[in-house]
Design a protein around this motif. Sequence first.
Motif, mmCIF file in Angstrom:
data_model
loop_
_atom_site.group_PDB
_atom_site.id
_atom_site.type_symbol
_atom_site.label_atom_id
_atom_site.label_comp_id
_atom_site.label_asym_id
_atom_site.label_seq_id
_atom_site.Cartn_x
_atom_site.Cartn_y
_atom_site.Cartn_z
ATOM 1 N N UNK A 28 0.770 -1.250 -0.138
ATOM 2 C CA UNK A 28 0.004 0.162 0.043
ATOM 3 C C UNK A 28 0.926 1.237 0.062
ATOM 4 N N UNK A 29 1.764 1.320 0.750
ATOM 5 C CA UNK A 29 2.686 2.486 0.678
ATOM 6 C C UNK A 29 3.439 2.577 -0.599
ATOM 7 N N UNK A 30 3.947 1.617 -1.250
ATOM 8 C CA UNK A 30 4.330 1.641 -2.734
ATOM 9 C C UNK A 30 3.480 2.273 -3.559
ATOM 10 N N UNK A 31 2.228 1.678 -3.346
ATOM 11 C CA UNK A 31 1.029 2.313 -4.405
ATOM 12 C C UNK A 31 0.746 3.789 -3.936
ATOM 13 N N UNK A 32 1.420 4.320 -2.956
ATOM 14 C CA UNK A 32 0.977 5.799 -2.760
ATOM 15 C C UNK A 32 0.331 6.284 -1.403
ATOM 16 N N UNK A 34 -0.650 6.624 2.606
ATOM 17 C CA UNK A 34 0.034 6.955 3.883
ATOM 18 C C UNK A 34 -0.312 5.621 4.800
ATOM 19 N N UNK A 35 0.674 5.016 5.093
ATOM 20 C CA UNK A 35 0.213 3.572 5.934
ATOM 21 C C UNK A 35 0.389 3.900 7.435
ATOM 22 N N UNK A 36 -0.636 3.425 8.225
ATOM 23 C CA UNK A 36 -0.387 3.344 9.758
ATOM 24 C C UNK A 36 -0.405 1.739 9.973
ATOM 25 N N UNK A 37 0.747 1.359 10.632
ATOM 26 C CA UNK A 37 0.714 0.069 11.116
ATOM 27 C C UNK A 37 0.578 -0.107 12.644
ATOM 28 N N UNK A 38 -0.088 -0.971 13.158
ATOM 29 C CA UNK A 38 -0.285 -1.200 14.525
ATOM 30 C C UNK A 38 0.177 -2.674 14.831
ATOM 31 N N UNK A 55 13.113 2.292 2.491
ATOM 32 C CA UNK A 55 12.594 2.135 0.941
ATOM 33 C C UNK A 55 11.979 3.810 0.635
ATOM 34 N N UNK A 56 11.952 4.654 1.679
ATOM 35 C CA UNK A 56 11.369 6.054 1.390
ATOM 36 C C UNK A 56 9.734 5.989 1.319
ATOM 37 N N UNK A 57 9.431 5.016 2.076
ATOM 38 C CA UNK A 57 8.100 4.758 2.121
ATOM 39 C C UNK A 57 7.230 5.549 3.161
ATOM 40 N N UNK A 58 6.032 6.056 3.226
ATOM 41 C CA UNK A 58 5.532 6.709 4.137
ATOM 42 C C UNK A 58 4.585 5.840 5.266
ATOM 43 N N UNK A 59 5.149 5.688 6.512
ATOM 44 C CA UNK A 59 4.439 4.894 7.369
ATOM 45 C C UNK A 59 4.719 5.053 8.634
ATOM 46 N N UNK A 60 3.527 5.002 9.438
ATOM 47 C CA UNK A 60 3.629 5.270 10.744
ATOM 48 C C UNK A 60 3.313 4.159 11.797
#
Length: 260
Positions: A28-32, A34-38, A55-60
């Motif tokens: 999902x992050x690679x698809x653009x 903004x991902x929140x993982x818990x 990988x320069x992905x937007x993840x929290x």
Amino acid sequence: MANSLFDKKIVLITGGAQGIGLGMAQAFAQAGARVVITDKDEEAGRQALNRLEKQNLQVHFIRCDVSQERDVKELMRQVGDKFVVLDALINNAGIADPFVGPLQELDMAVFDQVLAVNLRGPLLCAKYALPLLKKAEHPAILNISSTRAFMSEPNTFPYSASKGGLEALTHSLAVSLAAEKIRVNAIAPGWIEVGEWEKESKSYVPRHSKEDKEQHPVGRVGKPEDVAEAALFLCSEKAGFITGQSLTIDGGMTIKMIYV
């Protein structure tokens, strides 16, 4: 390159620090998105964050035990404060070890804990995510079930029951949330090899025998990427006419007749 279907969309994945959850988080992050993982496991969460940020992905990452109502309420408060809206909730967190021994030796505390995480958790997350999902243009909930909802090995009572319940919860939520324009679907994975998607202390290089592979009509064991691709579709607008459904992803294993 960001996929326009998920560019700047907010996606929350429970149990996202390892295994299938981490595979979906990366996709999902690679698809653009903004991902929140818990995850309940903070060590795994930190390692997942490091892996994806490289990988320069937007993840929290937000720690959460989905079986605890107070944790889930706090999770959704933090997501709401940071993002305001939630486009997709993926209920993936679960106690994955299905074997508990003979029925006469079953510890009911184990049964209760598995159902608390695997079934009560998704319901709690859906309940407290609802105000955020309602703000999205095309909101979706995706529950990660299991082929063990439909078939069993001996002595897997809690896991099978929890996943069977999650299948029923999926169509119940789909009907109940239809007025809110929230689609709800499930994926039922079969044998998915997660060895290379675990935290460092648990990771391993998978090795599968010829017999392992031949149990599957497609000739191999599954990968987290297989589930992630289906998740991307079911949470996208391309699946806008699909709700209350369960997609089995098992390489054909559950359709193959086996005589012993």
